[in-house]
Structures are given as structure tokens and as C-alpha cells.
Design a protein around this motif. Structure first.
Motif, PDB file in Angstrom:
ATOM      1  N   TYR A   1       0.819  -1.206   0.000  1.00  0.00           N
ATOM      2  CA  TYR A   1       0.000   0.000   0.000  1.00  0.00           C
ATOM      3  C   TYR A   1       0.853   1.257   0.000  1.00  0.00           C
ATOM      4  O   TYR A   1       0.424   2.315  -0.396  1.00  0.00           O
ATOM      5  CB  TYR A   1      -0.904   0.024   1.226  1.00  0.00           C
ATOM      6  N   LYS A   2       2.063   1.126   0.509  1.00  0.00           N
ATOM      7  CA  LYS A   2       2.893   2.321   0.639  1.00  0.00           C
ATOM      8  C   LYS A   2       3.447   2.785  -0.692  1.00  0.00           C
ATOM      9  O   LYS A   2       3.778   3.953  -0.866  1.00  0.00           O
ATOM     10  CB  LYS A   2       4.051   2.046   1.611  1.00  0.00           C
ATOM     11  N   GLU A   3       3.593   1.861  -1.623  1.00  0.00           N
ATOM     12  CA  GLU A   3       4.149   2.254  -2.913  1.00  0.00           C
ATOM     13  C   GLU A   3       3.145   3.104  -3.660  1.00  0.00           C
ATOM     14  O   GLU A   3       1.958   2.849  -3.651  1.00  0.00           O
ATOM     15  CB  GLU A   3       4.493   1.012  -3.735  1.00  0.00           C
ATOM     16  N   LYS A   4       3.657   4.082  -4.347  1.00  0.00           N
ATOM     17  CA  LYS A   4       2.753   5.003  -5.025  1.00  0.00           C
ATOM     18  C   LYS A   4       2.443   4.547  -6.450  1.00  0.00           C
ATOM     19  O   LYS A   4       1.485   4.975  -7.036  1.00  0.00           O
ATOM     20  CB  LYS A   4       3.361   6.409  -5.046  1.00  0.00           C
ATOM     21  N   GLU A   5       3.284   3.744  -7.015  1.00  0.00           N
ATOM     22  CA  GLU A   5       3.056   3.331  -8.395  1.00  0.00           C
ATOM     23  C   GLU A   5       2.540   1.899  -8.414  1.00  0.00           C
ATOM     24  O   GLU A   5       2.880   1.094  -7.562  1.00  0.00           O
ATOM     25  CB  GLU A   5       4.364   3.409  -9.194  1.00  0.00           C
TER      26      GLU A   5
END
Lengths: 347, 522
Positions: B172-176
Motif C-alpha cells: 500500500y505504501k508504494e505510489k506506483e
């Protein structure tokens, strides 16, 4: 003028801030996003960890602050459900909504104004009465019902209708007129803007949704033009024009209609905002892949980043349109200019 | 004249297009899969979509029985070691050969921090490659239901995942988004051709699938096209108008209409999901209402009275329009441990219920709040409303609190409910799943305060008992204990109904996940 714009601009910023605050406060009551994101088997510890990672444990003020700071830089976070940047998702959906809104706005203008003129000129005509009665339906029936009725008529009934025989020579199959009940048809990608305006079935798919969405505005514009026409036709300069022996055509369209258009333009401008916002229902009925549909799904899934971004975007549209309309007023209506400045000398 | 000719031309063109695309299967359901990453979201529609593209070691047939998938055989070699012989000569869609490395990799991926399938594999200690086509899975203790659990674990290609940097499901933390969210490279019966989330997903048939003629006859469907339609009325309209061939979730009230339409049919089966009420016997005082004596649910006679006051036949006929199977236990046919004898209900008997209430010290009934979801199960709120009326007949005054599922489940987990509705599905198809969540005293979805030492013991024992006769006896004993307690008031097993064209054969599956490999056009 400059002071006016600056004052308006500051007011707009304030409105945006309030919208952000209200929507953010609202999200506290719609349930727990974590429940939607994980399976029922997920332990309480894992849920707590996820909540922490999402920043849901921070005080509400801190969450709001993060939201504002990121939103100013165009970052609305990542969707809980789709795990993609919300800004990208909204941009992908924007063309569908804007095309639908533009086509229905055009539809309501191009049909509404002539109907308004006609009913204004022929007050007691049979057709005018029919228009007015039918337009009541446009105002009183909810959008989703109109959409479903259209689908029932033009998708389901036509598909199953028997072929019509012409003099026993040919058979015409009514299903060639059948309209798709959902979706956008074939879309063409023009550098990130996906348009349905360039293909036959894309245009076909636009018909029912834009009628559904535009019907209310059509009624509004028709009734507005009608009452303005009735008013203008009573004025002295129209009587004078008649006395000059001008052709009816020139009077009705050159003089009367022209003078009714100022309020029509204003209302249309303001209604564009509502068309975009109320596209939610039409988009849901026709599975139109626009922003409104995404917003409704986000509500069901408690996808807070999408909801927040959508509300902000719609507020932004309204604010910008209002700003433009206000400035147009200033340009169009000489009286506004008279009050504030140079022209006072004439008095 | 020209117009007629034009119309005729169009009509022929349409008819011709119809004939040529007869092997395409257009289908829709309410909501799209969330991702094509096979380990990122343990959610129904997502698993359905992924299972067309990705295979598991063990597959399920349309009756949900286990059949060989990428594993041709499996057996326990020691109490806590299972050995799987893998299928040879299988290739991924992009051409990479399938072997034991891919299996080891996929299990590690399913075990990783960001996987949503950890619960299916958390009994696994290690996964080891013995040779290219043999894998051994060592569990932390004996695990008799490992084959059931891993039928949900789909196998990805190791090289492909490394090449695209998707060794772990997305965080969930990744933006892409990762490559695996919209692309897929499985070994399954269909190849992902186009993925446009929430708009259109196209899959073409994998001519080279290992299973044609092995697990299923070759399908004559050349392509499946999925488009989600959120609005139920539009979904049904698109089926009636012929734009769709198959609708996964037609609303119950429209089934008669679909059946009555020439050229369309409805398939029905019981779902692996049972709907029931739970009462909290654990608290000393009800949270929402004042009742003399604190908590009436502590008295077994009150629970039985409420059970007997529910007229399930009326609910089935009126509320569910016949679309339910009344239940006596809180799990469905198809789950290991279910028997028809267990599924017998206590009789509906208002007089007996009144008598029981009087014996329990509540001759005039009491007040209680019933918490219900209104957007989770078939007609959930209507069922609760019907129940309010039925309980009123024996003097229990129920105030109904119907709310959205996102609020309902959160409130249940915060233990804020005295009397609530819940539905339970069993992905492992084994009764142990029900006991461990709903009946064990520490079960994470046991909000009834029910705690029985013997049942807890049995739940633990059946986790490691590999002798199936002994294990079945344990399951039976546990069900008897739970059933006798009446802490859950069973209502019914939900029914799944699929709407489709007459010319389409697609066996209905009780887990509501269509297996398009079994589809055939007439």
C-alpha cells in the motif's frame, strides 16, 4: 476589476478549504476502510498494522494537514482498493465525464432554445402545449428512471421486436436501431484523452446517456427562454420594430431572442457544473466509465482518497465556473461597470 | 427505397457479425477484479478473474472437488511433509517453461509480508525443490487440509516476476502500480489480452493449455470479454437485449423475468455461505437496552425461544422469493463435515417459544437491538425486518439497526453488538474454518462470548489429525456442541443464480466463481 478578481479568488480558496474540511469530517462516519481492504481471516494485529501504515491512527487534524499539503501539489494519495495514484485514475476518467457533459449540454441548448422560442411565440399552439407537458416529465422524473426507461425501450424492446414487413417485399429488422445499454463503445486514444466521438458505436453509445443527463437542463432552458421571450415580446422596442415593418423573422430572432440570451448564458454556465456533478447517476445507470461512477464505487468500498479527490475536483469545477461567470457578468453587463467607475461622469 | 436497402444492409452486417463472434463470450458482474496480481487481494471477483489466467497446483471442478492442476499427484510422505509431483511440459503464456522453481517462488511470494493469502499458507514451514518436477512442502505441524488450502495459491513464473520486479505483491505504501497489476503471465486456460480496469477485460483462449482433454474437454469459446456493470437493472437489461451472454449476479427479483425470456435461462445452486444471527452471551448487561437480569441471552431457553420463533419458511417464500435453503447449522452443503442430519432445524413453534421465554423469566419478553448490514447479503435488511415482526409475536421487542457493511463489520469487531446478523463462507471447504473463526473461544469472529473447552480442544486437534475417520468424528462432535448451544440462530444457505443464454453451457459453481474453461457454446 483587479480588486474584484482578487476578492473573488480569495473567496474561492476559502470555499475549497471548507469543502475539504467538510468532506474530510464526513469520512469519519462512513466506516472503516481496513475492513474493505483485507479478508475476514486477517487478524486484529494485522489490521492494526495496516491502519498504522495508512496513517489512519494519526489525529484527524494531522491527517487533514497531510491531505491539504499533498493536494496542493496534485497528490491525492493512492487508492485503497486499486492501489494506484488517485490523480492518475481521475485523469483517466475525466474525458468520459467531460465528453458526456459537453454533449448533453449541447443537446439541451440546441434543442431547448428552439423549443423555448417556439413555445414563446405560439403560446396557445397545440405543439407548444405538448412541449410544455412533456417538459414536465423531464423535470419531475428522476434521472435514473429516465435512463432505465430509455434502456428498456431502445435496448431491450428493440432487440426483441419482430421484423416489420414492408408490402411483403422486405423485412426491416428494428434491432438495427438498437442502442447499447451500457459502456462507451469503441474509444480512440488521442495522447491520453480517450474519446468516443470518433467512432460510430462510440457516438451511438453517447445518445441515451446524454439525453438522460441533458433532459433536465433542456427543460430548464426551454422554460427560461419561453418566459424571457414572452417578456421581451411585450417591450416597447419590439412594438417599435413591428411598427417599422420589420419581418417577423428579424424581430423574433434578431431582436427578441438576442435579448433573452444573457440569462440563458448565465444559467447554462452555472448548470455545466451541475451536469458534471450529477453525471454520477447517469454514469451509474449506463455504466459510463467516468469519474462519477468511480466515486460511487469508492463510496461503497470506503476508498477515502478517491472520494476526497473527487469532491475537491467537483468543488474546483464549481468555483472556477462561478468565477468565470462572475467575470463574464462584469464584461457583458454594462450596468456593473457603470456603478463602479469611469462612467459616473455622465450622470 | 434507398433507406430500406441501407437498413437491410445494416441488418445483414449485424447478423453476420453475430454469427462470426458466436464463440466470444460477453459477461458482466457488479464489480471488477481489483488487480491481476494473484497474491495481492483475497477477494471473490479478483480470484475469479485470476483463476482464468493462472493455475494452481490443485484445481477445483464445478462441484468443488479437488482435481490435479499443475501438480499431477500429491501425498503426505511424513506427518508434516507433503510431496507434490508436478506436471511436465507446461509452458507459461509468454513461453517460459514451468518447473519446481516457479512453485517454490510462488509460495514464497504468497507468504511475503504484502500477500493477502498468508492465511492459506501460514502453516507452511518451508517449500523445497527436490528435483525439477517434485516439490516438498513442510508444515509446522501435521496439516491434513493443506491440499485444500493451496488450491487458492496461484503459480507465477519466477523469471517473469524477476524481470518485471514483481517478486512481492504490491504494498500500500508504494505510489506506483506494479507490472503484475495489469499484466499476467500464467499457465491457465485463458490468456490476458487486454486489461482496462473497470471498463473491459479481454482474454483469449490458450490453445496450448495442458488441461484440454485432461481436466476438461476443449472449450469452443475463443474469447471472454468482461465488462462490469454496477447497476443491477442495467446488467439485466444488457442480458435481455442480447448484449451479454452471461450475467454472474442478476438480482433475485429479476430471475423470473430472465427465465420467462425466450433464449435465456437461470442456473441455481446453493452458495457456500450461510446466513445466521449471533447473540452475545458473554457480557453481563446488554449494551443497547436495559433488561432485568442484565443479559437474557445467557439463558439457553431464551436462545431456543428466539430460534423457534423464526418462521424460516415464510422468510424463504416471501423475503427470499424461494431463493434460499433453510439451515440448521451455520455451514453449507459442500463443506467437509456438513451432513443433512445436522442441517435439520428446530421446529417453528410460537407457543413453545412463549413457554420457553416464560420459563426463563421473561413472560413479557424484553427489548433488544438487532444490528444488520444492508448491503452485504441477499435481502439482508429485509430478513432482519421480517425477524423483528416474528420476535414481536413472542414479546421480544426488537429495534432494528440496519447499516452499511463497512460500519456493521467494524462495529462487530469492536464488540459493540448484542444481537447481530452475519454470513459465513468457507474458502477452505472444511468445517475447521468455521470453528476456528466463529466457535473457538479465541476465534476472531466469535462475538457471541461462547467458550467451550471441549470445542476449543477439538478445534486444535483437528488441525493436525491426519486420520480422516478420527478427524471426521471430531468435526461431528464439535458441530453437535455448537448446534446444541444455539448461540447462533441459523437462517439459511444463500443461493447463487447465474443468468445466461440458452446456447451456453457453463456449469454453476457453489463458490460463485465461474470456470470458463468448462464453457461450451451450442
Amino acid at each position: 476589476m483587479v480588486a474584484f478578481i482578487i476578492r473573488r479568488f480569495i473567496q474561492s480558496l476559502f470555499v475549497m478549504f471548507v469543502v475539504a474540511l467538510v468532506s474530510f469530517a464526513m469520512f469519519q462516519f462512513i466506516g472503516d476502510p481496513v475492513n474493505q481492504m483485507v479478508g475476514i481471516e486477517t487478524s486484529l494485529a494485522e489490521r492494526a498494522a495496516l491502519r498504522e501504515r495508512l496513517g489512519l491512527n494519526d489525529p484527524i487534524v494531522v491527517q487533514f494537514w497531510h491531505f491539504i499539503v499533498n493536494a496542493v501539489s496534485g497528490d491525492f494519495g493512492i487508492s485503497y482498493q486499486h492501489k494506484r495514484p488517485v490523480a492518475d485514475m481521475l485523469l483517466e476518467r475525466l474525458p468520459a465525464t467531460l465528453e458526456l457533459s459537453a454533449v448533453s449540454a449541447l443537446f439541451s441548448l440546441l434543442v431547448g432554445i428552439p423549443m423555448g422560442v417556439y413555445t414563446g411565440l405560439n403560446r396557445d399552439g397545440f405543439l407548444a402545449k405538448v412541449f410544455l407537458t412533456v417538459s414536465l416529465i423531464g423535470i419531475s422524473l428522476p434521472t435514473f428512471l429516465i435512463g432505465i426507461l430509455l434502456i428498456f425501450l431502445f435496448s431491450v424492446t428493440l432487440a426483441n421486436a419482430p421484423a416489420i414487413s414492408v408490402f411483403g417485399l422486405f423485412a426491416i429488422d428494428p434491432s438495427v436501431l438498437q442502442l447499447p445499454s451500457f459502456g462507451r463503445g469503441t474509444v480512440v486514444d488521442l495522447g491520453g484523452w480517450r474519446t468516443g466521438l470518433l467512432t460510430a458505436d462510440g457516438l451511438k453509445a453517447l445518445i441515451m446517456p446524454s439525453i438522460t443527463l441533458g433532459l433536465f437542463q433542456l427543460t430548464l432552458i426551454m422554460r427560461l427562454v419561453r418566459s424571457e421571450m414572452l417578456e421581451v415580446l411585450r417591450t416597447d422596442y419590439i412594438k417599435f420594430a413591428r411598427a417599422r415593418g420589420l419581418a417577423n423573422r428579424a424581430i423574433n430572432f434578431g431582436h427578441a431572442l438576442k435579448n433573452t440570451l444573457v440569462p440563458v448564458i448565465t444559467i447554462t454556465g452555472l448548470q455545466i457544473g451541475s451536469i458534471i456533478a450529477f453525471a454520477i447517476i447517469t454514469e451509474t445507470v449506463f455504466q459510463w466509465p467516468g469519474m462519477g461512477q468511480m466515486f460511487l464505487q469508492a463510496v461503497q468500498n470506503v476508498d477515502i482518497p478517491i472520494m476526497a479527490a473527487y469532491l475537491m475536483l467537483i468543488a474546483f469545477f464549481f468555483v472556477v465556473i462561478n468565477l468565470i461567470v462572475d467575470m463574464l457578468y462584469y464584461v457583458v453587463d454594462p450596468r456593473l461597470r457603470v456603478d463602479t467607475g469611469k462612467a459616473t461622469g455622465h450622470g | 427505397m434507398r433507406h430500406v436497402a441501407y437498413a437491410l444492409g445494416l441488418a445483414t452486417a449485424v447478423a453476420f457479425a453475430g454469427g462470426a463472434s458466436a464463440k466470444t463470450l460477453n459477461w458482466a458482474s457488479q464489480g471488477d477484479a481489483l488487480t491481476m496480481d494473484p497474491h495481492a487481494q483475497n477477494e471473490g471477483p479478483t480470484s475469479t478473474m485470476n483463476s482464468q489466467v493462472y493455475d494452481s497446483l490443485i484445481l477445483r471442478d464445478s462441484k468443488l472437488a479437488k482435481i490435479p492442476g499443475l501438480a499431477v499427484s500429491w501425498k503426505p510422505v511424513e506427518p508434516s511433509v507433503w510431496e507434490f509431483k508436478l506436471r511436465e511440459g507446461v509452458k507459461f503464456h509468454e513461453g517460459q517453461p514451468f518447473n519446481a522453481d516457479d512453485v517454490v517462488f510462488s509460495f514464497q511470494r504468497a507468504l511475503s509480508e504484502t500477500s493477502d493469502f498468508k492465511n492459506y499458507v501460514n502453516s507452511i514451514e518451508t517449500v523445497d525443490k527436490v528435483d525439477d518436477y517434485t516439490v516438498r512442502i513442510t508444515t509446522k505441524g501435521p496439516n491434513p487440509i493443506l491440499p485444500d488450502q493451496i488450491s487458492s495459491i496461484r503459480i507465477m513464473d519466477k523469471e517473469w516476476s524477476e524481470q518485471h520486479g514483481v517478486q512481492a505483491p504490491q504494498n500500500y505504501k508504494e505510489k506506483e502500480e506494479t507490472h503484475a497489476v495489469r499484466n499476467a503471465n500464467g499457465t491457465g486456460p485463458f490468456i490476458l489480452a487486454k486489461r482496462d480496469p473497470d471498463i473491459e477485460t479481454r482474454m483469449t483462449v490458450n490453445e496450448a493449455w495442458w488441461g484440454w482433454g485432461v481436466s476438461d474437454p476443449k472449450t469452443n469459446v475463443s474469447e471472454i470479454v468482461y465488462r462490469p456493470i454496477a447497476n443491477p437493472a442495467t446488467r439485466v437489461a444488457a442480458l435481455l437485449s442480447g448484449e451479454l451472454d452471461f450475467v454472474l449476479d442478476p438480482p433475485l427479483q429479476d430471475l423470473a423475468r430472465i427465465k420467462a425470456t425466450p433464449g435465456l435461462k437461470v442456473e441455481q445452486v446453493n452458495q457456500i455461505r450461510t446466513i445466521f444471527f449471533g447473540v452475545d452471551t458473554g457480557v453481563d448487561k446488554l449494551r443497547h437496552t436495559e433488561v432485568a437480569g442484565g443479559n437474557p441471552f445467557k439463558n439457553p431457553k431464551v436462545r431456543e425461544a428466539m430460534y423457534r420463533a423464526i418462521d424460516i419458511d415464510t422468510i424463504r417464500k416471501k423475503t427470499m422469493r424461494g431463493m434460499s435453503f433453510p439451515a440448521g447449522i451455520i455451514t453449507s452443503p459442500g463443506v467437509h463435515g456438513y451432513t443433512e442430519a445436522l442441517d435439520e432445524r428446530l421446529g417453528y413453534d410460537v407457543d413453545a417459544a412463549k413457554k420457553l421465554l416464560a420459563e426463563a423469566g421473561y413472560p413479557n419478553g424484553f427489548k433488544v437491538q438487532l444490528d444488520c448490514p444492508n448491503d452485504r447479503y441477499n435481502n439482508d435488511e429485509a430478513i432482519c425486518q421480517a425477524t423483528v415482526g416474528m420476535l414481536a409475536k413472542i414479546g421480544i421487542e426488537v429495534s432494528l439497526n440496519a447499516r452499511s457493511k463497512s460500519i456493521h463489520f467494524k462495529s462487530l469487531q469492536n464488540k459493540e453488538s448484542d444481537f447481530y446478523m452475519l454470513g459465513w463462507g468457507v474458502p477452505t471447504l472444511d468445517s475447521h474454518y468455521v470453528f476456528s473463526y466463529l466457535a473457538a473461544s479465541k476465534g476472531s469472529w466469535n462475538f457471541t462470548g461462547f467458550a467451550d473447552a471441549r470445542l476449543d480442544e477439538l478445534t486444535t486437534l483437528m488441525e493436525t489429525e491426519t486420520d480422516s475417520a478420527k478427524r471426521d468424528a471430531m468435526i461431528k462432535e464439535a458441530w453437535d456442541i455448537l448446534k446444541a448451544s444455539n448461540v447462533y440462530l441459523p437462517l439459511h444457505h444463500q443461493v447463487i443464480a447465474w443468468g445466461m443464454k440458452d446456447g451456453l453451457t457453463l456449469p454453476i459453481v457453489p463458490n460463485d466463481s465461474p470456470q470458463f474453461r468448462t464453457a461450451q457454446w451450442k
